[in-house]
Design an enzyme around this catalytic site. Sequence first.
Site, PDB file in Angstrom:
ATOM      1  N   ASN A 214      46.578 -41.054  40.380  1.00 40.63           N
ATOM      2  CA  ASN A 214      47.508 -42.179  40.222  1.00 40.63           C
ATOM      3  C   ASN A 214      48.900 -41.714  40.612  1.00 40.63           C
ATOM      4  OD1 ASN A 214      48.985 -41.255  37.711  1.00 40.63           O
ATOM      5  ND2 ASN A 214      46.857 -41.212  37.007  1.00 40.63           N
ATOM      6  N   ARG A 215      49.837 -42.641  40.623  1.00 46.79           N
ATOM      7  CA  ARG A 215      51.149 -42.326  41.198  1.00 46.79           C
ATOM      8  C   ARG A 215      52.142 -41.728  40.205  1.00 46.79           C
ATOM      9  NH1 ARG A 215      53.328 -47.439  43.525  1.00 46.79           N
ATOM     10  NH2 ARG A 215      55.084 -46.085  44.037  1.00 46.79           N
TER      11      ARG A 215
END
Length: 409
Positions: A214-215
């Site tokens: 994920n970011r």
Amino acid sequence: MTESAVARRRIVVGVTGGIAAYKAVGVVRGFVLAGHDVQVVATDAALRFVGRPTWEAISRNPVETELYEGVAEVRHVAIGQSADLVVVAPATANELAKLAAGIADDLLGTTVLASTAPLVLAPAMHTEMWRNAATQANVAVLRARGVHIVGPESGPLTGQDSGPGRMSEPDEIVRAALAALADRDGTADLRGRRVLVTAGGTREPLDPVRFIGNRSSGRQGVALALAAARRGAEVTLVAANLDTGVTGSGPPAGLRVVSVGTAAELREAALREAGAVEVIVMAAAVADYRPEGVSESKIKKDDHGDRLELHLVRNPDILSELTAARRPGQTIIGFAAETEPGRDRQLELGRAKAERKGVDYLVLNRVGWTEGFSTPTNSVTVLDRAGAIVAEAEGAKGTVADRILDLLA
Ligand code: CTP
């Protein structure tokens, strides 16, 4: 570590002539990474162990050594007068004797005498010299004056010998020194609290070269860990795949860091550490699902053609496990990243999540393609367990961190 919201202080690091001078490079680096302005004052003997270019490169400032340079600016007292904190690492037996007697025959001596800032000394010497009655008497005099003595630790020394006399590790010196500074500033309102912070984003491997991630950069979590440490807490940071931009080129100073990769590893570390802390801040972005199986070799296109189906299974909810196992008096803070644009709907989701997860506080922030991730700023609303808004903060992630920690102080 770069952290814009750390109040930038002027720290003088005095280096004296012992082999542990090479470890003092890490002390200087720790202060610089924590966002401070570091002035190295090295004795001539110190420069025989580690050269001026190293100190200048690491501290990003010219190095002062000479009493008779800059006389017009009264440099011999100016450095001490402007210091917010003075740290001497390593402090040799000779230096301890000089400081105990108030001798000022070099720039470090005048700097220490001209300073009213907290003074932190990290002794380093052979065991016999440390145990010598003269050294012990000098240390007692310094302690009685309010000087902070960090270490020495027991362990292998330069020769074949081993015992007390080894300079403390750079991280420990940085932590103790910043704690002394926070005490003086009156900002050590989390002194004595043990805090566990998780930060970053987990990665779930598909095969030896690929993962589902994920970011999350880890910036907000790291800012929380640093702010808590600066306010006197003992902090353990469970770090999952932090962005290099967050950690700079070294580990965060003054924190104990446990590195993890997957949600399962983060879970194991968090459950293990949770029993020993008063506060848990669950800022990490944990993968809700992981691949059902991990391929031992690289997944090949030839084996799958135009469509590849991945089967994912649910990961345990670590935060819910932590709240279920909560120690008496333990405060647990969760995060909720929502893409929902409407404020009312966002609060509704946050309130449901706070209740579902049993947290004391839930930090709600909006995320999106262009919001929340990898940015130096953040905007959050904090709910308590009953769903009431107890804080709102916007700005640098360090500022936001302090607003969240104010709820604990
Ligand atoms: N969290 C956790 N374990 C998971 C998933 C999330 O401990 N398996 C924690 C996060 O660290 C965060 C909080 O739960 O503190 C909320 O995370 P979020 O992703 O917003 O919530 P989810 O429970 O995953 O709900 P959803 O994604 O469905 O909104």
